[in-house]
Write a protein that holds these residues in place. Structure first.
Motif, short mmCIF file in Angstrom:
data_model
loop_
_atom_site.label_atom_id
_atom_site.label_comp_id
_atom_site.label_asym_id
_atom_site.label_seq_id
_atom_site.Cartn_x
_atom_site.Cartn_y
_atom_site.Cartn_z
N GLU A 168 0.75 -1.06 0.05
CA GLU A 168 0.07 0.05 -0.09
C GLU A 168 0.72 1.26 -0.01
OE1 GLU A 168 -3.91 -1.59 2.81
OE2 GLU A 168 -1.93 -0.90 3.68
N LEU A 169 2.11 1.18 0.34
CA LEU A 169 3.03 2.22 0.44
C LEU A 169 3.14 3.22 -0.84
CD1 LEU A 169 5.99 0.86 2.55
CD2 LEU A 169 3.97 2.01 3.40
N PRO A 170 3.01 2.91 -2.02
CA PRO A 170 3.23 3.55 -3.05
C PRO A 170 1.91 4.40 -3.20
CG PRO A 170 4.05 1.60 -3.76
CD PRO A 170 3.46 1.37 -2.45
N ARG A 171 0.78 3.66 -3.09
CA ARG A 171 -0.35 4.55 -2.83
C ARG A 171 -0.57 5.60 -1.78
NH1 ARG A 171 -4.98 3.74 -0.30
NH2 ARG A 171 -4.36 1.59 0.42
N LEU A 172 -0.03 5.20 -0.66
CA LEU A 172 0.20 6.25 0.59
C LEU A 172 1.13 7.23 0.33
CD1 LEU A 172 -0.43 3.48 3.41
CD2 LEU A 172 -2.10 4.92 2.68
N GLY B 274 9.93 20.15 -1.36
CA GLY B 274 8.64 19.83 -0.67
C GLY B 274 8.44 18.51 -0.23
N LYS B 275 9.47 17.59 -0.10
CA LYS B 275 9.15 16.17 0.42
C LYS B 275 9.08 16.22 1.86
CE LYS B 275 9.29 14.46 -3.68
NZ LYS B 275 8.08 14.14 -4.26
N THR B 276 8.31 15.25 2.29
CA THR B 276 8.30 15.19 3.97
C THR B 276 9.57 14.02 4.39
OG1 THR B 276 6.09 15.66 3.94
CG2 THR B 276 6.88 14.77 6.02
N MET C 1 11.32 7.04 -6.99
CA MET C 1 9.90 6.69 -6.73
C MET C 1 9.07 7.77 -6.58
SD MET C 1 9.90 3.34 -4.26
CE MET C 1 8.26 3.34 -4.14
N ASP C 2 9.80 8.96 -6.09
CA ASP C 2 9.08 10.45 -6.30
C ASP C 2 7.73 10.37 -5.21
OD1 ASP C 2 8.82 12.98 -6.88
OD2 ASP C 2 7.42 12.68 -8.36
N ALA C 3 8.05 9.60 -3.87
CA ALA C 3 7.04 9.67 -2.90
C ALA C 3 7.04 10.85 -2.07
CB ALA C 3 7.29 8.48 -2.08
N ASP C 4 6.01 11.09 -1.64
CA ASP C 4 5.81 12.28 -0.58
C ASP C 4 6.49 12.22 0.72
OD1 ASP C 4 4.42 13.83 -2.61
OD2 ASP C 4 2.59 12.79 -2.00
#
Lengths: 295, 243
Positions: free
Chosen positions: B74-78, B193-195, B160-163
């Motif tokens: 679920e991580l990519p979706r989150l 702007g990533k957390t 992956m460009d995750a937030d």
């Protein structure tokens, strides 16, 4: 000068290549599944038998008016669906419950037994021929070795399927996703690879290849419900001596086994064939347990 | 605004409480340093936040949505990704393929037929050139040096460009030059702007990089605030040095 045995050598080589190609077909599917899921899917042999009996049902039981190639394609598809079904209905729920590989292997043994019994119930336990009047018959001679057309198809399929799998593994994203799951399934899931779906496809492809093996052996030597066990044993030995989980290893191991068996019985009774296979296995386990192709 | 929170989060291993009623929040677009002595629960927190270990009690709130269980898929979706204290790469794949494989979005039938497309290849080239690993793209990950392995894992995060990005001791065991490279990458992530959640033992780096610091001890929250203020606290120094 007369050289004894020279006449038999081409035939022994041909027999070795044919046996190697059969074992390769089993080992390729087996290794594909093992490499991805890390458990010994013992049901693989019975799935191969299912493919052969699906073709038997089409051509003999129901005598459907279909082309032999179409019947074989349906047989391979049926084997693929059965393999996929086992994954969806048994292995995946067990993996979700964090079952160990030992539990999965025991479950696959149960599936093997059930499938074998199911075949016997539907088609009887007796040995039956799968030959077809309009199909592949006849033989060719190469340097004194007689090879039937069915055996030519076996060799061609073995090499072609290996080439196709190697292409998929190297050049498609599906192949890369399978490699990622092989290396670290948890991280593969974390980076967004749909591991369940990929493993499902691996089971379908691996089982369909096993189905092809079962069908071709059926045409070559006939079918019986217990045929899966011998196929499984030889395919597993080929995988282990080649390098379990390795695509190329399984292929190479299959031909090493084929040559060892056929040249091993050059001067002794053919009854020794299986014993030779297991001696080769034990030697490899003692001397090079990681197999010919080491990771 | 908080993008990630834990509410009374608990994680137990038998009788050991690795996370003990932990309630903390991470501000969007900020870098939060997480420090604490060994065994304080930092890595367990990251493991629970990424579904590698199941939640025993409490909840994780991601983007306002409360979750009592997280699965890795679920991580990519989150919009969450992470690195590991002990680097985890796809060892038998090339450096290029390690990145290529995370750029794949698969439909039901696409996976069997899709080929490595130019767009993906360009993205692989872009991120590998950025970190200086492009020349190594054909090498197996297994054959990289320790520093290069750490770098490749962070490159995967970039790709992956995750937030929300969780970095578990990304500087551990690295020589100075490599530390500089990774500091630069983290700076870029902040600028984008990533957390970022950064677990680290090097206090100079924590001071330099963090907007906010959380100190954990015995699975709970010991202190939090601005880096200089928190690192000067007597109880924090005591927890670290055992005085």
């Amino acid at each position: 000068m007369y050289i004894p045995y020279v006449d038999i050598v081409p035939q022994l080589i041909a027999n070795s290549v044919i046996a190697g190609a059969i074992y390769a077909l089993i080992a390729l599917g087996f290794n594909l599944i093992y490499g991805t899921t890390k458990f010994f899917n013992l049901a693989h042999g019975a799935v191969a038998a299912c493919g052969a009996y699906a073709v038997f049902a089409i051509l003999k039981t129901f005598a459907l008016p279909v082309n032999i190639v179409v019947a074989c394609a349906i047989g391979a598809f049926v084997a693929g669906i059965i393999g996929y079904g086992l994954e969806r209905l048994i292995y995946r729920p067990l993996r979700r419950r964090k079952a160990s590989n030992m539990v999965l292997m025991v479950a696959s043994l149960g599936a093997f037994t059930a499938l074998q019994a199911f075949i016997a119930i539907l088609f009887t336990s007796q040995f039956q021929a799968l030959e077809s009047s309009g199909g592949i018959s006849g033989a060719i001679e190469i340097y004194g070795a007689i090879i039937t057309h069915t055996q030519v198809v076996i060799i061609t399929c073995g090499i072609a399927i290996m080439a196709i799998l190697a292409f998929i593994a190297k050049y498609t994203l599906f192949g890369k996703a399978v490699s990622a799951i092989k290396d670290d399934e948890e991280v593969a899931r974390m980076v967004g690879i749909d591991t369940d779906r990929i493993i499902g496809k691996v089971f379908f492809i691996g089982s369909a290849i096993a189905g092809v093996a079962g069908i071709l052996i059926g045409f070559d030597t006939g079918i019986e419900p217990t045929m899966g066990m011998n196929l499984l044993l030889k395919g597993t030995i080929a995988s282990i001596i080649g390098g379990v989980g390795s695509l190329y290893g399984g292929f190479l191991g299959a031909f090493v086994l084929g040559f060892a068996e056929n040249f091993g019985i050059w001067k002794i009774s053919g009854e020794w064939k299986d014993a030779i296979a297991f001696v080769v296995l034990i030697v490899f386990l003692l001397v090079r347990p990681e197999g010919i192709i080491k990771k | 605004m908080y993008i990630l929170e834990t509410k009374n989060l608990k994680k137990s291993f038998g009788g050991v409480h690795a996370l003990n009623d932990l309630s903390i929040s991470f501000a969007k677009g900020k870098l939060t340093g997480i420090i604490g002595p060994n065994g304080s629960g930092k890595t367990t927190l990251v493991n629970v936040l990424t579904g590698m270990q199941a939640i025993t009690g409490g909840a994780v709130v991601v983007g306002g949505k409360s979750l009592h269980a997280i699965r890795p898929e679920e991580l990519p979706r989150l919009g969450i990704t992470r690195t590991f204290q002990d680097v985890r790469l796809f060892e038998q794949m090339t450096v290029g393929d390690n990145i290529m494989v995370v750029l794949t979005a698969r439909g039901p039938y696409a996976a069997l037929t899709e080929r490595s497309e130019r767009k993906r290849e360009e993205r692989v080239k872009e991120v590998l050139e950025k970190v200086g690993l492009w020349e190594k793209r054909h090498q197996l990950a297994y054959n990289l040096s320790y520093g290069q392995r750490k770098l490749l894992e962070i490159t995967r995060v970039l790709a992956m460009d995750a937030d929300i990005i969780l970095l578990d001791e990304p500087f551990a065991g690295l020589f100075k030059e490599m530390v500089k490279v990774i500091v630069h990458i983290i700076g870029e992530l902040k600028a984008a702007g990533k957390t970022v959640l950064l677990i680290e033992h090097n206090m100079d780096l924590i001071r330099e990089l963090s907007d906010h610091v959380i100190v954990m001890d015995a699975g709970g929250l010991l202190a939090e605030g601005k880096p200089d203020a928190v690192l000067a606290r007597h109880d924090v120094i005591e927890a670290y040095l055992g005085e």
